[in-house]
Scaffold this active site. Structure first.
Site, short mmCIF file in Angstrom:
data_model
loop_
_atom_site.label_atom_id
_atom_site.label_comp_id
_atom_site.label_asym_id
_atom_site.label_seq_id
_atom_site.Cartn_x
_atom_site.Cartn_y
_atom_site.Cartn_z
N HIS A 79 0.85 -1.19 0.00
CA HIS A 79 0.00 0.00 0.00
C HIS A 79 0.88 1.24 0.00
O HIS A 79 2.09 1.16 0.13
CB HIS A 79 -0.99 0.00 1.18
CG HIS A 79 -0.41 0.44 2.48
ND1 HIS A 79 -1.13 1.11 3.44
CD2 HIS A 79 0.84 0.30 3.01
CE1 HIS A 79 -0.36 1.36 4.49
NE2 HIS A 79 0.83 0.88 4.25
N CYS A 133 5.81 6.23 4.52
CA CYS A 133 4.65 5.50 4.01
C CYS A 133 4.02 6.19 2.80
O CYS A 133 3.15 5.62 2.14
CB CYS A 133 3.60 5.32 5.10
SG CYS A 133 4.18 4.28 6.43
N HIS A 161 4.96 0.24 -0.42
CA HIS A 161 5.73 -0.71 0.38
C HIS A 161 4.77 -1.78 0.87
O HIS A 161 3.56 -1.66 0.69
CB HIS A 161 6.39 0.01 1.56
CG HIS A 161 5.39 0.67 2.46
ND1 HIS A 161 4.85 1.90 2.18
CD2 HIS A 161 4.78 0.23 3.59
CE1 HIS A 161 3.97 2.22 3.12
NE2 HIS A 161 3.90 1.21 3.99
N HIS A 209 3.39 -4.88 3.80
CA HIS A 209 3.27 -5.31 5.20
C HIS A 209 2.80 -6.76 5.25
O HIS A 209 2.10 -7.22 4.34
CB HIS A 209 2.24 -4.48 5.96
CG HIS A 209 2.62 -3.07 6.18
ND1 HIS A 209 3.62 -2.68 7.05
CD2 HIS A 209 2.13 -1.93 5.64
CE1 HIS A 209 3.72 -1.36 7.02
NE2 HIS A 209 2.83 -0.88 6.18
N ASP A 226 -5.05 -10.37 -0.17
CA ASP A 226 -3.75 -11.04 -0.15
C ASP A 226 -3.01 -10.85 -1.47
O ASP A 226 -3.57 -11.07 -2.55
CB ASP A 226 -3.97 -12.54 0.12
CG ASP A 226 -2.68 -13.24 0.50
OD1 ASP A 226 -1.78 -12.58 1.08
OD2 ASP A 226 -2.57 -14.45 0.23
N HIS A 227 -1.73 -10.47 -1.36
CA HIS A 227 -0.87 -10.23 -2.52
C HIS A 227 -1.49 -9.24 -3.50
O HIS A 227 -1.44 -9.42 -4.71
CB HIS A 227 -0.51 -11.56 -3.21
CG HIS A 227 0.47 -12.36 -2.42
ND1 HIS A 227 0.13 -13.01 -1.27
CD2 HIS A 227 1.78 -12.59 -2.60
CE1 HIS A 227 1.19 -13.62 -0.77
NE2 HIS A 227 2.21 -13.38 -1.56
N GLU A 287 -0.76 -3.86 11.48
CA GLU A 287 0.01 -3.48 10.30
C GLU A 287 1.45 -3.92 10.49
O GLU A 287 2.10 -4.40 9.57
CB GLU A 287 -0.08 -1.95 10.13
CG GLU A 287 0.47 -1.44 8.84
CD GLU A 287 0.38 0.07 8.79
OE1 GLU A 287 -0.42 0.57 7.99
OE2 GLU A 287 1.10 0.74 9.56
#
Ligand SMILES: [Zn+2]
Length: 146
Positions: free
Chosen positions: A22, A41, A47, A49, A87-88, A129
């Site tokens: 994100h 961020c 980047h 998480h 996810d991903h 996070e």
């Protein structure tokens, strides 16, 4: 003193994980302002998480099973609501709001609630996070009897 007997509140918690990218960026701010507000961020490119989402349910016990909800059923509901769409992925493509932990907690709360039987409520939903950055959304308190 109330004559109403106090019923114990029973809760059940499930935790799932997913990995996603994100970038924190407000469309109301320019790049320099975004970097001031969100720090690293907000850097272009984003980047990732390793997110964890923890959902705590509250509700009546099923007298036949002694459970609030079957573990597998609960896990599958949370995975369908949160892991499947996120996810991903890049979360900025998945949700239309700024992907802060605060917003994600609120959005995931709504998504999970839609997958649950109507007699169960979410007491709390936590988004990890990072192990140190934790965000929470809470359900409303049940009506109280005078
Ligand atoms: Zn981040």
């Amino acid at each position: 003193m109330s004559a109403t007997p106090l019923l114990p509140r029973v809760q059940l918690t499930q935790r799932v994980r997913f990995e996603a990218a994100h970038r924190l960026v407000s469309p109301r701010l320019d790049l320099e302002q975004n970097l001031q507000v969100y720090g690293k961020c907000a850097r272009p490119g984003g980047h990732g998480h390793n997110y964890e989402v923890e959902v705590t349910l509250r509700g009546p016990l099923d007298p036949t099973t002694g459970m609030l909800m079957g573990r597998k059923e609960f896990r599958e509901a949370v995975e369908r609501a949160v892991v499947e769409p996120c996810d991903h992925r890049n979360l900025n493509d998945v949700v239309s709001e700024i992907t802060t932990g605060e917003n994600l907690a609120r959005i995931f709360f709504e998504w999970v609630a839609r997958e649950l039987p109507p007699h169960l409520e979410i007491m709390r939903l936590r988004v990890y996070e990072t192990p140190r950055n934790v965000f929470e959304a809470y359900g409303g308190d049940p009506p109280t009897t005078p």
